[in-house]
Structures are given as structure tokens and as C-alpha cells.
Design an enzyme around this catalytic site. Structure first.
Site, PDB file in Angstrom:
ATOM      1  N   CYS A  96      18.073  33.528   1.761  1.00  0.00           N
ATOM      2  CA  CYS A  96      16.627  33.412   1.827  1.00  0.00           C
ATOM      3  C   CYS A  96      16.050  34.542   2.672  1.00  0.00           C
ATOM      4  O   CYS A  96      16.767  35.410   3.168  1.00  0.00           O
ATOM      5  CB  CYS A  96      16.245  32.065   2.444  1.00  0.00           C
ATOM      6  SG  CYS A  96      17.004  30.648   1.634  1.00  0.00           S
ATOM      7  N   ALA A  99      17.641  29.482  -4.019  1.00  0.00           N
ATOM      8  CA  ALA A  99      18.408  28.243  -4.062  1.00  0.00           C
ATOM      9  C   ALA A  99      19.819  28.514  -4.576  1.00  0.00           C
ATOM     10  O   ALA A  99      19.996  29.032  -5.680  1.00  0.00           O
ATOM     11  CB  ALA A  99      17.706  27.220  -4.953  1.00  0.00           C
ATOM     12  N   VAL A 100      20.824  28.163  -3.757  1.00  0.00           N
ATOM     13  CA  VAL A 100      22.226  28.395  -4.102  1.00  0.00           C
ATOM     14  C   VAL A 100      23.039  27.110  -3.994  1.00  0.00           C
ATOM     15  O   VAL A 100      23.893  26.834  -4.836  1.00  0.00           O
ATOM     16  CB  VAL A 100      22.823  29.491  -3.193  1.00  0.00           C
ATOM     17  CG1 VAL A 100      24.332  29.606  -3.379  1.00  0.00           C
ATOM     18  CG2 VAL A 100      22.156  30.838  -3.482  1.00  0.00           C
ATOM     19  N   GLY A 112      21.214  32.406   4.673  1.00  0.00           N
ATOM     20  CA  GLY A 112      22.647  32.627   4.646  1.00  0.00           C
ATOM     21  C   GLY A 112      23.422  31.442   4.128  1.00  0.00           C
ATOM     22  O   GLY A 112      22.878  30.551   3.461  1.00  0.00           O
ATOM     23  N   GLU A 113      24.708  31.437   4.442  1.00  0.00           N
ATOM     24  CA  GLU A 113      25.604  30.362   4.020  1.00  0.00           C
ATOM     25  C   GLU A 113      26.580  30.049   5.151  1.00  0.00           C
ATOM     26  O   GLU A 113      27.160  30.971   5.738  1.00  0.00           O
ATOM     27  CB  GLU A 113      26.416  30.765   2.774  1.00  0.00           C
ATOM     28  CG  GLU A 113      25.590  31.226   1.590  1.00  0.00           C
ATOM     29  CD  GLU A 113      24.790  30.120   0.930  1.00  0.00           C
ATOM     30  OE1 GLU A 113      25.051  28.926   1.241  1.00  0.00           O
ATOM     31  OE2 GLU A 113      23.904  30.435   0.121  1.00  0.00           O
TER      32      GLU A 113
END
Length: 610
Positions: free
Chosen positions: A2, A52-53, A78-79
Site C-alpha cells: 500500500c 489488496a493482496v 507491506g507484508e
């Protein structure tokens, strides 16, 4: 993935400034094309754009938790690859979750551990949390600096954003670039924490910053450490393989289509092969993409960092691992299109890039985004395992950054700057000063001497300086088209382990990246396992050079603001020179002049050269 931004002000009511927050947030729309959200209170305003992941319906931001003493609100980019384990641990501690997103896990992690949350995360992230219980902002960036994070202190607080453009959208931050900013821009020796805009800072990798009414304090929560490497060669190779398999399994997790970026080199091929194994075990086929150019075999010229063409090796890997592969073909007209250059410069915010390689990376990511939302990249393996040519020749002993050493230097920092400005900048002194500082920051073992000491310094320089430029480029170009690119080789566990592996073991077969080659040879075609390091390709299409010469000639003849920085006569002479007289460095000079012109048009910087 994002885009985030925000404004903290302790002496004004930010609910009266929603238009400014909206403008700041809108600059991040390319990073988050799927949704937009803002949150504001008297002294805090946060903005978010979402790509959106994971948990597509449930990860809306800004995300908040109400407490008895006020809300705790987060904007996150991030993740967190270990969010499943963290969620299980937090549940055992009494936390309740309403979504399946990693964002909610990170927010509850802060409620549980406070600033120490950073030490629990494995991933790539940049996020900010407004804690109304204490009226303070906590900003945290991942260990390797995979995700960007900038801030700008004001008289009564701070502005922050994923990119400088978000901060520049606030009238409190003027688009001023001083001599130090230009030094940083032209030096190709990226200094952690520095930004080219006056007053702006980059939150350093592995750091967090806390803002309250008394000011801003930044501290380090992680850095590379020295330790004794007790594993023998066989155990080291096996552990690297084990780590890679775990890392890639974690980074394949997504609720959207994903793929790999395949160059046919050892790094991306090993990553693609391991991904193919893991997806194959659940009945899926890995998809891969590569960049290529028309008639590349006809025009190709071997250079130091790219001695061979990619395509034959790409196709060998695709056939070997049976992936669904697509070549993205980019011709000279596409690469020289001024609108493409403008888009690439707009993405990077800095006009000193890698020329056609920036333009092609942007176009590659744009094409990949049409079919995938997440891509895995082999970026940073050279920095981790010692892959560049200058790790293995006389440049490694030079009294400067190795990539700036010798006649084959990757960059020529001062080649474009007009003479009077060059004297004021004194780039050689700036580079030398920052090199000395960087070397002094290298952690060493007691009694470490000779080649082992020098190679630890060289590795540290790459992992703390050079890798930052490449990660920033990767992030900006991918997020400009709404593509999330993950970098398995930047997992901090792998980086730390290999950093402490003796140099003799890293080169045990007399070649670069010996450990990585040994750890993955069994899943690769022999031609790829034995291939010499070859970097991201550039085009050698004569049509591209003709186009940029023509564009540069027009620029040199114009009264353009870019000529405040560029040597007009140099640009003019190179623009009219015969093609066979133009060296790769000359071509880079023309490209940077065009980049600078695009940057002035886009950002309208105010130069402070006093």
C-alpha cells in the site's frame, strides 16, 4: 502492499485540514489502486491507499482498535510473512481477530508488545501507529529497508509518507533541494537516512521513530551483527537451502495471482525453480516473466556486469521447471518514449537512475501487472552472496565504494554536472567522506584481518548502501503500476547467516555465489547453474540511441531549467556525435540529462545553491 501518509501536529486542529490530507493520500494512489481511506483527530491525521493482496474484503485501512483510553490507529504498507504464527500467539494471549489480514495482526502485536513489535516481525513493511492513549506516533521500517518510509519534522510535529511526493503535497514542506541534496543525488553512494529534499529524512532500515509533543526520537532495533560461523561447508549449504525453501513458501502466500521475475541468472532461476517445486506439490504451475528486446542477439554488447544475453537461459529454466512463461518484448521506440521516461522519473522521485534499464523495468512491471498482482524477484542475492565482478577483482581493495572504482565503474557521478556546480559540490570529497563513515560502521570480529576483514567490509557496504538504491528502485517502479514485488533474498535470517559465513566458504569453488550455486544446483539446468553473473539487461537498439540523442539535442538548445545542473556543451556534443563514438558512459550522461529535465517538469524543485 500500500501507500501510507500522515500528519501529526500538536498545536493545531487537523480536522480543519482534511483537504490537505486528501491531497497527500491521493499522491499514493498508484501504490494502492484498490481502496482509499483517511482518519483524523485533533492532532493526528492518517491516509492510506490499498493494494489488496491478503484478505481482500477484510484489510481496509486506516485500521483502529478502541481502548478505554482512546483509539490506536495504524496505516500499514507491506507484508508480515509470519503473521499466521503471530496471530496464533496473540490469540493465546487473549486477542480476538475479526479479519484474516496481516494488518490486524500487526496492530494487535503493537497492543501486546509496543515498540518491541518490530522484533517479532518477519517481512517487508513500513507503518505508522497513532496511539491516542499517549498522544504519540510510532513509525517502524523493516530491517533491510525493502519498503520506503520518509518523514519531515515541522514546528509542532511531523509529516510522513511512503514516498517524498506525499510529504511534498503538504504546503508545510517546500520542494527545496540544497547542495547536500544534489550531492546525494549525484554521488551514487546512497547514505542511509538521507533524502534529497531539504529538511526531509528517510527512516533508516531496521529503525523506528517515536514522535510526541517533545519531538522526534529515532533508534535502531536491528542491524547486522558479527558472530562465529561454526557450520562446515556441507551444513552451511544445506542450511541456506532450508532457509530458501521456508522463505519462498512464506512469500508465495497471497489471495491474488502471483508470479516470478525470471532473468535466467542463478538468483531468479533458483527462486523460480524452488517456487515451481512448492506450487507443483499442490497442483499449481508457477508463472514467470522476462524482459527482452528485438534483435538483441544482433546488437548485444558484452559489458562488465552483463557478459551474456538472458533469453537462452530464461527459456532453458522455463523448460526445465515447466513454468508458464512469457517474454515481454520492448523495442527502442517504447523505451525512448518521453512519457515512459516521465513515468519512470515520477515513480523514483530522483532523476539519476539507470536510463533505459529504469524505463524497461517500469514497462516490464506494467505488463506483468496485467496478469499478476504479486511477483517474486531475485533482487539482492548479489549483495548477500557476493555476486558482482568487483567482489572478485582489484576493485574490492579500492579506497572507495567498489562499484565506483576503476575504469569500469558502474556509475560516473560527476560526468554531467556543469563545471561551477561541480566545484561547489566537490563530489569526490563527499563520496570519500561517506565511504569512510560506512567502512567505520562495519562490525568486525576481534582479530579479524587481511582479506577476511576487507571482504566483511565490502559485503557490509553492499548490504547497507548499494542494496538500498536497488530496493528503492524496485519498490518505486513496481508500485507505480500497483504490482507488489517480494524479495526472498532479503529475508533477514538469510542475510544475517550468510554475512557471518567466511569469505573463503562463500567462494569455495573459485567463483561468485558458491554457496547459493551449491544449494540450488539440483533444481537448475546445468547451463544456468554454471552461468557467470549477468545483471539486468539493457537495450543496444540503435533506434533507442538515435531517439535519445535527438531529444537531448532539443534539450540542449532549449532554455530549460535542467540546464541549471547540466553541462550544456557536453550534452550538445554527445547529442550530435556519431553513434559509434558514444560509449556506455556517454549514453548514460544523455539519459540522465533527460531524466533531470523530466524531474524539473514534474517536481519543479527550487534549488538552493548558496
Amino acid at each position: 502492499m500500500c501507500g501510507i501518509t500522515g500528519w501529526i501536529a500538536y498545536r493545531r486542529n487537523l480536522t480543519d485540514h482534511t483537504r490537505v490530507l486528501d491531497a497527500m493520500t491521493e499522491t499514493m494512489s498508484c501504490r494502492g489502486p484498490d481502496a482509499s481511506g483517511v482518519w483524523s483527530a485533533r492532532h493526528a491525521a492518517l491516509g492510506h491507499r490499498r493494494l489488496a493482496v491478503i484478505d481482500l474484503p477484510g484489510g481496509a485501512q486506516p485500521m483502529s482498535v478502541e481502548t478505554d483510553d482512546g483509539p490506536v490507529v495504524m496505516v500499514y504498507s507491506g507484508e508480515a510473512y509470519n503473521f499466521t504464527e503471530l496471530r496464533d500467539e496473540l490469540r493465546r494471549r487473549g486477542h480476538r481477530f475479526t479479519t484474516d489480514s496481516d494488518t490486524e495482526v500487526v496492530l494487535h502485536g503493537y497492543l501486546e508488545w509496543g515498540e518491541a513489535l518490530a522484533e517479532h516481525l518477519n517481512g517487508m513493511y513500513a507503518f505508522a501507529i497513532w496511539d491516542a492513549r499517549t498522544d504519540r506516533l510510532v513509525m517502524i521500517r523493516d530491517r533491510m529497508g525493502i519498503k520506503p518510509f520518509y518523514y519531515y519534522e515541522t514546528e509542532d510535529g511531523v509529516l510522513f509518507g511512503s514516498e517524498p511526493k506525499a510529504i511534498l503535497a503538504n504546503p508545510l514542506c517546500a520542494p527545496v533541494v540544497g547542495l547536500d541534496g544534489l550531492r546525494e543525488m549525484f554521488s551514487f553512494a546512497k547514505t542511509p537516512g538521507h533524502a534529497i529534499w531539504s529538511g526531509m529524512r528517510e527512516l533508516r532500515p531496521g529503525h523506528l521513530a517515536v514522535v510526541d509533543a517533545s519531538g522526534l526520537r529515532e533508534r535502531c532495533y536491528w542491524s547486522l551483527e558479527v558472530g562465529e560461523h561454526t557450520d562446515d561447508r556441507r551444513t552451511t549449504v544445506a542450511h541456506v537451502r532450508e532457509l530458501l525453501e521456508d522463505i519462498i513458501a512464506r512469500q508465495l502466500v497471497a489471495d491474488v495471482p502471483r508470479c516470478t521475475l525470471l532473468s535466467g541468472g542463478l538468483d531468479s532461476s533458483a527462486m523460480t525453480a524452488l517456487a515451481a517445486q512448492q506450487l507443483g506439490a499442490v497442483g499449481e504451475t508457477v508463472r514467470s516473466f522476462a524482459v527482452d528486446f528485438p534483435d538483441q542477439d544482433k546488437h548485444f554488447q558484452a559489458v562488465d556486469v552483463s557478459p551474456t544475453q538472458d533469453t537462452p537461459y530464461v527459456h532453458a529454466v522455463a523448460e526445465h521447471v515447466r513454468c508458464e512463461h512469457r517474454d515481454i518484448i520492448l523495442d527502442g521506440a517504447a523505451l525512448s518514449d518521453p512519457q515512459v521516461r516521465r513515468a519512470a522519473v515520477a515513480a523514483r522521485d530522483v532523476p539519476i537512475g539507470l536510463g533505459d534499464r529504469d524505463n524497461s523495468l517500469y514497462l516490464l512491471f506494467k505488463a506483468v501487472r496485467e496478469q499478476s498482482t504479486v511477483a517474486l524477484s531475485g533482487e539482492s542475492a548479489d549483495e548477500v552472496f557476493g555476486g558482482y565482478p568487483w567482489f572478485h577483482d582489484e576493485r574490492r581493495t579500492a579506497d572507495t565504494f567498489p562499484w565506483l572504482a576503476g575504469s569500469q565503474a558502474l556509475f560516473s557521478p560527476a560526468s554531467l554536472v556543469q563545471r561551477d556546480l561541480a566545484q561547489a559540490l566537490d563530489l569526490p570529497a563527499y563520496v570519500q567522506d561517506h565511504y569512510s563513515t560506512a567502512v567505520a560502521q562495519t562490525p568486525l570480529k576481534d582479530g579479524e584481518t587481511g582479506l577476511e576483514k576487507r571482504m566483511r567490509q565490502v559485503c557490509h557496504l553492499h548490504l547497507t548502501r548499494m542494496v538500498q538504491s536497488l530496493l528503492d528502485r524496485k519498490d518505486r517502479m513496481s508500485m507505480a503500476v500497483g504490482l507488489e514485488v517480494r524479495v526472498p533474498f532479503c529475508d533477514h535470517r538469510l542475510v544475517q547467516y550468510v554475512f557471518n559465513t567466511p569469505w573463503a566458504m562463500k567462494t569455495f569453488d573459485g567463483r561468485e555465489k558458491s554457496i547459493l550455486r551449491a544449494a540450488t544446483r539440483d533444481v537448475l539446468p546445468q547451463s544456468v547453474a554454471d552461468r557467470k553473473k549477468s545483471g539486468y539487461p539493457g537495450t543496444f537498439d540503435p533506434a533507442y540511441l538515435s531517439a535519445i540523442q535527438s531529444q537531448a539535442a532539443d534539450l540542449a538548445a532549449d532554455d530549460h531549467a535542467a540546464m541549471q545542473l547540466c553541462d550544456r556543451e557536453l550534452v550538445r556534443s554527445l547529442a550530435t556525435a556519431p553513434q559509434d563514438a558514444i560509449t556506455p558512459r556517454d549514453r548514460g550522461t544523455l539519459e540522465r540529462a533527460l531524466d533531470i529535465a523530466a524531474w524539473f517538469d514534474l517536481r519543479q524543485p527550487v534549488l538552493n545553491l548558496g
